[in-house]
Design an enzyme around this catalytic site. Structure first.
Site, short mmCIF file in Angstrom:
data_model
loop_
_atom_site.label_atom_id
_atom_site.label_comp_id
_atom_site.label_asym_id
_atom_site.label_seq_id
_atom_site.Cartn_x
_atom_site.Cartn_y
_atom_site.Cartn_z
N LYS A 55 0.82 -1.22 0.00
CA LYS A 55 0.00 0.00 0.00
C LYS A 55 0.86 1.27 0.00
O LYS A 55 0.51 2.25 -0.65
CB LYS A 55 -0.96 -0.01 1.20
CG LYS A 55 -2.14 -0.96 0.97
CD LYS A 55 -2.99 -1.15 2.20
CE LYS A 55 -3.97 -0.03 2.38
NZ LYS A 55 -4.89 -0.30 3.53
N TYR A 87 7.57 -5.91 -1.74
CA TYR A 87 8.46 -4.74 -1.80
C TYR A 87 8.91 -4.49 -3.24
O TYR A 87 8.70 -3.41 -3.79
CB TYR A 87 9.65 -4.97 -0.89
CG TYR A 87 10.55 -3.77 -0.73
CD1 TYR A 87 10.07 -2.58 -0.18
CD2 TYR A 87 11.89 -3.82 -1.12
CE1 TYR A 87 10.90 -1.48 -0.03
CE2 TYR A 87 12.72 -2.72 -0.97
CZ TYR A 87 12.22 -1.56 -0.43
OH TYR A 87 13.04 -0.47 -0.27
#
Ligand code: UDP
Length: 314
Positions: free
Chosen positions: A93, A147
Site C-alpha cells: 500500500k 516490496y
C-alpha cells in the site's frame, strides 16, 4: 527563503537524515510519518525548528496540504526484508497507494516529485554490476514481491504522471544503506551484525555468507539525493556505494571493529535472497559529480557508536 518540502517517511531511517539536511539549508519541511518503522526520536532535534512541522499520517490514505509545495519526497515504506515479510500488504500500500497520493499532491502543487525506489527493482540480478538500463529479475509472487513489485509499480506510476500530467519527477534506486537511525531490531544485515556483536551474541550469517552487497553510508546517500533534486533529470538513477563485500566479510569486519569475540553462526538463506548486488553509479557521477566518500570502516565505526549509545539507554 528556502523551499517548501513535503517528505513522507520523514521520521524513518533515511527520511530523518534528509529532514535535518533540508532544515540546515533553510528549507521548510513538512514531515509525514505513521511510525510503523519510523520513530519520533529520529527527528527529536528537528522538532523545535521553526521551519519544521510534523504530521502523523499513513500516506496510503489521501492527504491534503495547505499552501504551496516545491518538492514532494516520497520515502515512506517498510524497507527491511524482515519487516516487509511481516507486513506485506502495508508495504504494497505504501508503494502503490502512497506513491499515487504523493504524485497527486505533486501534480496539484506543481511540485517536483522524488520517488525513493530501490535496487530491489533488479531482483536477483542476472547482470552485474547493475546499470539503470537493466530490467531486473524479480519473482512477481515471491515473498519479497510485496516490496520489489510495489516499487516497480511505483516507478511505473511515477513515469505515467511524468508522461501524462507532465509532473517533474525523479527516482533514485537506493542500494543497501546503513548508519545511525536504523532500528535496533529491523533485521537488516548491518544493524543485526552490530547489535549482535555489541551484545556478545552470535553473528547470524545467512546461507554461506558468499552473497554480496555494496554498502553506502547514509550521509553520502542524503548528499547524493539532494544533488539529484537540484537537477531536472527525470529517469531513474542508481545511488549507492559500488564497493562490494561478501556478507561473511562484513560479519568479520563488524566483529573486529566492535572488538567483539562473537562467533559467526550460519543460518538458512531467506527465499529469493539476491546473490550479488553492486550499483553502476556512472550516471549519477556524470550528472552531479556525486560519489560516496565514507569508507565502510569509517561508516561502520560511526554506526557502532550510535548503537552503543542506543543500547546503553535500553
Ligand atoms: N543477512 C545475514 N544475516 C542477518 C541479516 C541479513 O546474513 O542477520 C544477509 C541477507 O540474507 C542478505 C544480506 O545479508 O543476503 C543483506 O540483507 P538485508 O536484510 O540487510 O537486505 P537486502 O539486501 O537483502 O535487502
Amino acid at each position: 527563503m528556502g523551499r517548501k518540502i513535503l517528505i513522507t517517511g520523514g521520521a524513518g531511517f533515511i527520511g530523518s537524515h534528509l529532514c535535518r539536511a533540508l532544515l540546515s539549508r533553510g528549507d521548510h519541511v513538512l514531515c509525514v510519518d505513521n511510525y510503523i518503522t519510523g520513530a519520533r526520536e529520529n527527528i527529536e532535534d528537528c522538532l523545535p525548528h521553526e521551519n519544521f512541522s510534523l504530521r502523523e499520517h499513513d500516506i496510503s490514505e489521501p492527504m491534503y496540504v495547505k499552501g504551496g509545495l516545491d518538492w514532494v519526497l516520497h520515502f515512506a515504506s517498510i524497507a527491511s526484508p524482515k519487516e516487509y515479510l511481516a507486513y506485506p500488504i502495508k508495504t504494497l500500500k505504501s508503494g502503490l497507494l502512497g506513491t499515487h497520493n504523493c504524485l497527486g499532491i505533486a501534480k496539484e502543487k506543481g511540485a517536483r516529485f522524488l520517488l525513493a525506489s530501490t535496487s530491489e527493482v533488479y531482483g536477483d540480478p542476472a547482470r552485474h554490476p547493475q546499470p539503470e538500463e537493466y530490467w531486473g529479475n524479480v519473482n512477481p509472487i515471491g515473498e519479497r514481491s510485496c516490496y520489489d513489485e510495489s516499487k516497480r509499480a511505483a516507478e511505473a506510476l511515477t513515469y505515467a504522471y511524468y508522461r501524462q500530467h507532465k509532473v517533474q519527477v525523479s527516482a533514485v534506486r537506493i542500494f543497501n544503506t546503513y548508519g545511525p537511525h536504523m532500528q535496533v531490531d529491523d533485521g537488516r544485515v548491518v544493524s543485526n551484525f552490530i547489535v549482535q556483536a555489541l551484545r556478545g551474541q552470535k553473528v547470524t550469517v545467512y546461507g554461506k555468507g558468499s552473497q554480496t552487497r555494496s554498502f553506502c553510508y547514509v550521509d553520502d546517500l542524503a548528499r547524493g539525493i539532494l544533488a539529484v533534486m537540484e537537477t531536472e533529470y527525470a529517469p531513474p538513477l542508481n545511488i549507492g556505494n559500488p564497493q562490494e563485500y561478501t556478507i561473511e566479510e562484513l560479519a568479520r569486519q563488524v566483529c573486529v571493529l566492535t572488538g567483539s569475540g562473537s562467533a559467526l553462526e550460519y543460518a538458512p538463506l531467506p527465499a529469493d535472497d539476491p546473490v550479488r548486488r553492486r550499483p553502476d553509479i556512472s550516471k549519477i557521477q556524470s550528472l552531479c559529480g556525486w560519489q560516496p566518500e565514507v569508507s565502510l570502516q569509517d561508516g561502520l565505526q560511526r554506526t557502532i557508536e550510535y548503537f552503543k549509545n542506543k543500547l546503553s539507554k535500553r
